[in-house]
Design a protein around this motif. Structure first.
Motif, PDB file in Angstrom:
ATOM      1  N   VAL A   1     -31.379  48.300  10.259  1.00  0.00           N
ATOM      2  CA  VAL A   1     -31.394  47.184   9.567  1.00  0.00           C
ATOM      3  C   VAL A   1     -32.491  46.147  10.372  1.00  0.00           C
ATOM      4  CG1 VAL A   1     -30.132  44.502   9.408  1.00  0.00           C
ATOM      5  CG2 VAL A   1     -28.776  46.741   9.185  1.00  0.00           C
ATOM      6  N   THR A   2     -33.169  45.531   9.399  1.00  0.00           N
ATOM      7  CA  THR A   2     -34.342  44.667   9.902  1.00  0.00           C
ATOM      8  C   THR A   2     -33.918  43.268   9.616  1.00  0.00           C
ATOM      9  OG1 THR A   2     -35.943  46.599   9.701  1.00  0.00           O
ATOM     10  CG2 THR A   2     -36.706  44.314   9.932  1.00  0.00           C
ATOM     11  N   VAL A   3     -34.157  42.235  10.587  1.00  0.00           N
ATOM     12  CA  VAL A   3     -33.903  40.984  10.249  1.00  0.00           C
ATOM     13  C   VAL A   3     -35.220  40.114  10.929  1.00  0.00           C
ATOM     14  CG1 VAL A   3     -31.711  41.038  10.026  1.00  0.00           C
ATOM     15  CG2 VAL A   3     -32.655  40.397  12.486  1.00  0.00           C
ATOM     16  N   VAL A   4     -35.645  38.938  10.492  1.00  0.00           N
ATOM     17  CA  VAL A   4     -36.412  38.179  11.056  1.00  0.00           C
ATOM     18  C   VAL A   4     -35.689  37.023  11.844  1.00  0.00           C
ATOM     19  CG1 VAL A   4     -38.229  36.450  10.441  1.00  0.00           C
ATOM     20  CG2 VAL A   4     -37.943  38.101   8.880  1.00  0.00           C
ATOM     21  N   GLU A   5     -36.172  37.074  12.809  1.00  0.00           N
ATOM     22  CA  GLU A   5     -35.506  36.286  14.164  1.00  0.00           C
ATOM     23  C   GLU A   5     -35.028  34.820  13.896  1.00  0.00           C
ATOM     24  OE1 GLU A   5     -37.242  36.482  17.793  1.00  0.00           O
ATOM     25  OE2 GLU A   5     -39.213  35.359  17.219  1.00  0.00           O
ATOM     26  N   GLY A   6     -36.061  34.160  13.193  1.00  0.00           N
ATOM     27  CA  GLY A   6     -35.761  32.605  12.941  1.00  0.00           C
ATOM     28  C   GLY A   6     -36.145  31.830  14.321  1.00  0.00           C
ATOM     29  N   ASN A   7     -36.133  30.673  14.297  1.00  0.00           N
ATOM     30  CA  ASN A   7     -36.624  29.640  15.545  1.00  0.00           C
ATOM     31  C   ASN A   7     -35.402  29.017  16.140  1.00  0.00           C
ATOM     32  OD1 ASN A   7     -39.527  30.188  14.928  1.00  0.00           O
ATOM     33  ND2 ASN A   7     -39.339  28.557  13.153  1.00  0.00           N
ATOM     34  N   VAL A   8     -34.234  28.979  15.484  1.00  0.00           N
ATOM     35  CA  VAL A   8     -33.186  28.545  16.099  1.00  0.00           C
ATOM     36  C   VAL A   8     -31.994  29.034  15.715  1.00  0.00           C
ATOM     37  CG1 VAL A   8     -34.371  26.223  16.462  1.00  0.00           C
ATOM     38  CG2 VAL A   8     -32.832  26.458  14.527  1.00  0.00           C
ATOM     39  N   GLY A   9     -30.875  28.907  16.424  1.00  0.00           N
ATOM     40  CA  GLY A   9     -29.348  29.586  16.103  1.00  0.00           C
ATOM     41  C   GLY A   9     -29.659  31.018  16.208  1.00  0.00           C
ATOM     42  N   THR A  10     -28.602  31.597  15.184  1.00  0.00           N
ATOM     43  CA  THR A  10     -28.658  33.108  15.041  1.00  0.00           C
ATOM     44  C   THR A  10     -28.671  33.460  13.600  1.00  0.00           C
ATOM     45  OG1 THR A  10     -26.139  32.861  15.090  1.00  0.00           O
ATOM     46  CG2 THR A  10     -27.301  33.143  17.222  1.00  0.00           C
ATOM     47  N   VAL A  11     -29.139  34.695  13.634  1.00  0.00           N
ATOM     48  CA  VAL A  11     -29.213  35.543  12.222  1.00  0.00           C
ATOM     49  C   VAL A  11     -28.498  36.562  12.445  1.00  0.00           C
ATOM     50  CG1 VAL A  11     -30.899  36.518  10.559  1.00  0.00           C
ATOM     51  CG2 VAL A  11     -31.466  34.661  11.909  1.00  0.00           C
ATOM     52  N   ASP A  12     -27.590  36.840  11.502  1.00  0.00           N
ATOM     53  CA  ASP A  12     -26.679  38.148  11.360  1.00  0.00           C
ATOM     54  C   ASP A  12     -27.424  39.403  10.858  1.00  0.00           C
ATOM     55  OD1 ASP A  12     -24.820  36.695  12.307  1.00  0.00           O
ATOM     56  OD2 ASP A  12     -23.783  36.544  10.375  1.00  0.00           O
ATOM     57  N   ALA A  13     -27.448  40.427  11.598  1.00  0.00           N
ATOM     58  CA  ALA A  13     -27.871  41.792  11.244  1.00  0.00           C
ATOM     59  C   ALA A  13     -26.652  42.457  10.871  1.00  0.00           C
ATOM     60  CB  ALA A  13     -28.334  42.303  12.377  1.00  0.00           C
ATOM     61  N   ASP A  14     -26.455  42.646   9.569  1.00  0.00           N
ATOM     62  CA  ASP A  14     -25.139  43.563   9.018  1.00  0.00           C
ATOM     63  C   ASP A  14     -25.412  44.970   8.728  1.00  0.00           C
ATOM     64  OD1 ASP A  14     -23.779  41.139   8.813  1.00  0.00           O
ATOM     65  OD2 ASP A  14     -24.576  40.653   6.940  1.00  0.00           O
ATOM     66  N   PHE A  15     -24.830  45.855   9.785  1.00  0.00           N
ATOM     67  CA  PHE A  15     -25.084  47.282   9.728  1.00  0.00           C
ATOM     68  C   PHE A  15     -23.727  47.925   8.906  1.00  0.00           C
ATOM     69  CE2 PHE A  15     -27.462  46.078  13.324  1.00  0.00           C
ATOM     70  CZ  PHE A  15     -28.404  47.183  13.432  1.00  0.00           C
ATOM     71  N   THR A  16     -23.922  48.708   8.147  1.00  0.00           N
ATOM     72  CA  THR A  16     -23.203  49.487   7.249  1.00  0.00           C
ATOM     73  C   THR A  16     -22.705  50.722   7.725  1.00  0.00           C
ATOM     74  OG1 THR A  16     -23.819  48.137   5.389  1.00  0.00           O
ATOM     75  CG2 THR A  16     -22.393  49.910   4.837  1.00  0.00           C
ATOM     76  N   VAL A  17     -21.661  50.926   7.947  1.00  0.00           N
ATOM     77  CA  VAL A  17     -20.751  52.418   8.612  1.00  0.00           C
ATOM     78  C   VAL A  17     -20.223  52.815   7.448  1.00  0.00           C
ATOM     79  CG1 VAL A  17     -19.478  53.775   9.978  1.00  0.00           C
ATOM     80  CG2 VAL A  17     -20.806  51.447  11.125  1.00  0.00           C
TER      81      VAL A  17
ATOM     82  N   LYS B   1     -17.556  50.252   5.921  1.00  0.00           N
ATOM     83  CA  LYS B   1     -17.445  49.283   6.778  1.00  0.00           C
ATOM     84  C   LYS B   1     -18.467  48.415   7.432  1.00  0.00           C
ATOM     85  CE  LYS B   1     -12.818  49.504   7.067  1.00  0.00           C
ATOM     86  NZ  LYS B   1     -11.684  48.343   6.597  1.00  0.00           N
ATOM     87  N   GLN B   2     -18.401  47.211   7.866  1.00  0.00           N
ATOM     88  CA  GLN B   2     -19.589  46.405   8.228  1.00  0.00           C
ATOM     89  C   GLN B   2     -19.514  46.007   9.828  1.00  0.00           C
ATOM     90  OE1 GLN B   2     -21.767  43.473   5.609  1.00  0.00           O
ATOM     91  NE2 GLN B   2     -20.963  41.954   7.317  1.00  0.00           N
ATOM     92  N   VAL B   3     -20.563  46.118  10.360  1.00  0.00           N
ATOM     93  CA  VAL B   3     -20.792  45.793  11.718  1.00  0.00           C
ATOM     94  C   VAL B   3     -21.740  44.652  12.039  1.00  0.00           C
ATOM     95  CG1 VAL B   3     -21.384  46.403  14.310  1.00  0.00           C
ATOM     96  CG2 VAL B   3     -19.889  47.956  12.815  1.00  0.00           C
ATOM     97  N   THR B   4     -21.469  43.551  12.380  1.00  0.00           N
ATOM     98  CA  THR B   4     -22.466  42.449  12.457  1.00  0.00           C
ATOM     99  C   THR B   4     -22.747  41.997  14.007  1.00  0.00           C
ATOM    100  OG1 THR B   4     -21.501  41.525  10.502  1.00  0.00           O
ATOM    101  CG2 THR B   4     -22.955  39.936  12.036  1.00  0.00           C
ATOM    102  N   VAL B   5     -24.103  42.186  13.953  1.00  0.00           N
ATOM    103  CA  VAL B   5     -24.978  41.711  15.551  1.00  0.00           C
ATOM    104  C   VAL B   5     -25.644  40.472  15.293  1.00  0.00           C
ATOM    105  CG1 VAL B   5     -26.506  42.400  17.210  1.00  0.00           C
ATOM    106  CG2 VAL B   5     -25.190  44.236  15.983  1.00  0.00           C
ATOM    107  N   SER B   6     -25.335  39.502  16.225  1.00  0.00           N
ATOM    108  CA  SER B   6     -26.083  38.160  15.926  1.00  0.00           C
ATOM    109  C   SER B   6     -27.414  38.233  16.617  1.00  0.00           C
ATOM    110  CB  SER B   6     -25.216  37.021  16.827  1.00  0.00           C
ATOM    111  OG  SER B   6     -24.132  36.895  15.905  1.00  0.00           O
ATOM    112  N   VAL B   7     -28.468  37.755  16.008  1.00  0.00           N
ATOM    113  CA  VAL B   7     -29.927  38.135  16.689  1.00  0.00           C
ATOM    114  C   VAL B   7     -30.390  36.604  16.939  1.00  0.00           C
ATOM    115  CG1 VAL B   7     -32.236  38.533  16.119  1.00  0.00           C
ATOM    116  CG2 VAL B   7     -30.549  40.006  15.317  1.00  0.00           C
TER     117      VAL B   7
END
Length: 239
Positions: free
Chosen positions: A79-95, A139-145
């Protein structure tokens, strides 16, 4: 038994008729083939009260259906996400499970640092169990960036790793997480004050004709931070 009629088998209709002069009759259990990896199952046949005969000592018979389906495999995507400037962005991995299973499948997962370091770049996840109920394949695994304003200059990476599978094997057990930096270069990175001031003037000459005569102008050799110009544009300045 543990097998279900008609999903797992069908059986000759009752009652069984043994013709006069015949010593036996046949009860046929037909097994239904499927693609589910599952435990061996049983079919229990119980004899009822006969007509014109007596029951023997053995009245209950058990047939076993042996499973012949392959154990499914587990994989996790990148998974690739753009980090953003504030807060968090969800990176959703699929198993994913390669095929539906008739068993409950479990697997542990956890994050591991690469060039991205928790907790500054993302929120780490300790060993956690993911459960697939029978029939489920995804199933989904979410990582907060974490967002920031720092110009890291390059992408940063971490991994989500699978381990300790139950009723499955692991095919691709490492999901690569990529954090794309979206922060521009600050003006302090563009050179000494005299050069930066000349850049400011060149930008405003083309972007804001007459800026020097405006009461809101930043001045010839300085910059008012209340009116700071978009740094993403300043990265393309040529002097």
């Amino acid at each position: 038994g543990s097998a279900a009629d008609p999903a797992d088998y069908t059986v000759t209709a009752s009652p069984l008729v043994i013709s006069a002069g015949s010593p036996s009759g046949n009860v046929t259990v037909t097994v239904v083939d499927d693609v589910l990896d599952e435990d061996d199952e049983t079919v229990v046949l119980t004899m009822g009260a006969p007509t014109n005969a007596d029951l023997g000592t053995t009245t209950v018979h058990t047939a076993t259906i042996a499973d012949n389906d392959a154990t499914p495999t587990l994989s996790i995507d990148d998974v690739t996400v753009v980090e953003g400037n504030v807060g968090t962005v969800d990176a959703d991995f699929t198993v994913t499970l390669s095929a539906a299973s008739g068993r409950t499948v479990t697997v542990d997962y956890a994050t591991n640092d690469g060039s991205a370091i928790a907790p500054g770049d993302y929120t780490a996840i300790g060993s956690t169990t993911l459960t697939f109920n029978p029939g489920e394949t995804s199933k989904q695994v979410t990582v907060s960036v974490e967002g920031d304003l720092e110009d890291e200059g390059t992408e940063e990476t971490y991994t989500v790793d699978l381990s300790n599978p139950s009723n499955a094997t692991i095919n691709d057990g490492s999901g690569l997480g990529t954090i794309t930096d979206d922060d521009g270069t600050s003006m302090s990175d563009l050179g000494p004050p005299q050069l930066r001031n000349r850049m400011y003037a060149n930008v405003f000459d083309s972007w804001w004709p007459g800026w020097k005569d405006s009461p809101r102008a930043p001045g010839r050799v300085g910059w008012n931070r209340d009116h700071r110009y978009d740094v993403t544009v300043l990265r393309t300045i040529k002097v």
